[in-house]
Design an enzyme around this catalytic site. Structure first.
Site, PDB file in Angstrom:
ATOM      1  N   THR A   1       0.783  -1.252   0.261  1.00 34.89           N
ATOM      2  CA  THR A   1      -0.262   0.164  -0.231  1.00 34.89           C
ATOM      3  C   THR A   1       0.855   1.023  -0.206  1.00 34.89           C
ATOM      4  OG1 THR A   1      -1.461  -0.905   1.211  1.00 34.89           O
ATOM      5  CG2 THR A   1      -1.952   1.233   1.131  1.00 34.89           C
ATOM      6  N   THR A   2       2.316   0.668   0.165  1.00 36.44           N
ATOM      7  CA  THR A   2       2.367   2.475   1.309  1.00 36.44           C
ATOM      8  C   THR A   2       3.494   2.797  -0.172  1.00 36.44           C
ATOM      9  OG1 THR A   2       2.928   2.458   3.127  1.00 36.44           O
ATOM     10  CG2 THR A   2       4.635   3.568   2.310  1.00 36.44           C
TER      11      THR A   2
ATOM     12  N   TYR B   1     -12.694  -4.264  -0.143  1.00 35.52           N
ATOM     13  CA  TYR B   1     -14.481  -3.824  -1.320  1.00 35.52           C
ATOM     14  C   TYR B   1     -15.026  -4.962  -1.397  1.00 35.52           C
ATOM     15  CZ  TYR B   1     -17.065  -1.351  -4.684  1.00 35.52           C
ATOM     16  OH  TYR B   1     -18.304  -0.198  -5.342  1.00 35.52           O
TER      17      TYR B   1
ATOM     18  N   TYR C   1      -1.749 -10.367   4.773  1.00 35.28           N
ATOM     19  CA  TYR C   1      -2.197  -9.425   5.152  1.00 35.28           C
ATOM     20  C   TYR C   1      -3.213  -8.750   5.192  1.00 35.28           C
ATOM     21  CZ  TYR C   1      -1.838  -3.750   4.905  1.00 35.28           C
ATOM     22  OH  TYR C   1      -1.290  -2.766   4.865  1.00 35.28           O
TER      23      TYR C   1
ATOM     24  N   ARG D   1      -8.807  -0.131   5.400  1.00 29.47           N
ATOM     25  CA  ARG D   1      -8.557  -0.319   4.135  1.00 29.47           C
ATOM     26  C   ARG D   1      -9.831  -1.246   3.363  1.00 29.47           C
ATOM     27  NH1 ARG D   1      -4.532   2.984   1.658  1.00 29.47           N
ATOM     28  NH2 ARG D   1      -2.952   3.963   3.029  1.00 29.47           N
TER      29      ARG D   1
ATOM     30  N   LYS E   1       0.840 -10.059   8.449  1.00 27.94           N
ATOM     31  CA  LYS E   1       0.877  -8.954   9.043  1.00 27.94           C
ATOM     32  C   LYS E   1      -0.401  -8.446   8.984  1.00 27.94           C
ATOM     33  CE  LYS E   1       1.609  -4.073   6.793  1.00 27.94           C
ATOM     34  NZ  LYS E   1       1.848  -3.480   5.637  1.00 27.94           N
TER      35      LYS E   1
ATOM     36  N   ILE F   1       6.144  -5.180   9.359  1.00 28.50           N
ATOM     37  CA  ILE F   1       6.681  -4.235   8.295  1.00 28.50           C
ATOM     38  C   ILE F   1       6.035  -3.063   8.268  1.00 28.50           C
ATOM     39  CG2 ILE F   1       5.877  -4.010   5.751  1.00 28.50           C
ATOM     40  CD1 ILE F   1       5.318  -7.672   6.426  1.00 28.50           C
TER      41      ILE F   1
END
Length: 294
Positions: free
Chosen positions: A46-47, A109, A135, A140, A164, A206
């Site tokens: 994402t980052t 989503y 993850y 999100r 994560k 992370i």
């Protein structure tokens, strides 16, 4: 999988003013993290603004980072999504030379049930030739992968080696740590909770802020894993202000502003994200000054 114990960093994707990948800045960032004690690097999370990086750019990023790294640190590649067939196809068509594991986000989503999440990762596991780090980031995805689902996957598939966890939920961390298989790794995805997770038996983090302050952050996590709470919290308290600031507007705008202040890369982001405000940039510079970093 001891190579993922400690601090991994979710690398940003630096951009030039015309929003092309800034490979010079990326090389500088990778070298900076390797030289300052980070244990492994995470590409296209994402980052890294993975949702606005094209498939071709992603291949270029992987190839470039692998070349710069030259086998010095383990590499983790983000491959995830809410179209299971597309995720499986990407895994099957990816060259994993130099890549040590996949980081795969829980489907976003679509808001699948827990059984849907399980079946998604079952398909991912069966397609993957390398280890998988799950993850979970409900903020999100709008869907929380519950500990029982995570641990069911951990027990059923040998190549699912870690999670994560980024739910910012202390109870959920502790439930995972209480009931996980012995060799399964619980990694924090919340920079502000990472030390507490390490002290409670987690295997590390992370991190986002870690790539800007790799020496201090990775040392804090190593101290936490070793159970040296006082020394670790001395570092944690120093890092608290800057850690809070980078998430105050959006990620990765905040961390990009920090890296710009450190003269590593520029703060450009791709829409729909926007750059950190001048006020946030000023606050970040002040926080870095307190840390003796500018």
């Amino acid at each position: 999988m001891t190579k993922f114990i400690g601090t991994g960093v979710a690398l940003i994707t630096p951009f030039t003013a015309d929003l092309k990948i800034d490979f010079d800045a990326l090389q500088k960032l990778v070298e900076y993290n390797i030289e300052n004690g980070i244990e492994y690097l995470v590409i296209s999370g994402t980052t890294g603004e993975s949702v606005t990086v094209t498939a071709e750019e992603k291949k270029e990023l992987v190839k470039f980072i692998a070349k710069v790294n030259n086998g010095r640190l383990p590499l983790v590649l983000g491959i995830g999504g809410n179209n299971t067939a597309a995720v499986v196809n990407e895994i099957k068509t990816t060259d994993f030379s130099g890549i040590d594991a996949i980081l795969s986000v829980s489907p976003y989503y679509s808001k699948p049930t827990q059984e849907g999440i399980y079946q998604h990762f079952k398909a991912v596991s069966e397609a993957s030739p390398i280890p998988i780090i799950l993850y979970n980031v409900p903020g999100r995805t709008s869907s929380n992968m519950l500990p029982e689902t995570t641990l069911r996957l951990a027990k059923d598939f040998k190549n699912i080696i870690a999670v994560k966890e980024a739910g910012n939920n202390v109870h959920q961390y502790l439930e995972l740590l209480r009931t996980k298989p012995k060799d399964f790794l619980v990694l924090s995805g919340d920079d502000d909770l990472a030390l507490g997770v390490a002290l409670a038996g987690g295997s590390g983090v992370i991190s986002v802020i870690g790539q800007a302050l790799p020496k201090e952050f990775s040392e804090m996590i190593r101290l936490g894993i070793a159970g040296k709470a006082k020394e670790a919290y001395d570092l944690h308290f120093k890092l608290m202000p800057i850690t809070g600031l980078i998430f105050s507007e959006n990620n990765p705008a905040g961390i990009k502003a920090v890296l710009e202040a450190l003269d590593i890369s520029k703060s450009h982001v791709r829409l729909p994200l926007v750059e950190a405000t001048d006020k946030l940039k000023e606050n970040i510079k002040n926080a870095l000054t307190v840390l003796g970093k500018s």
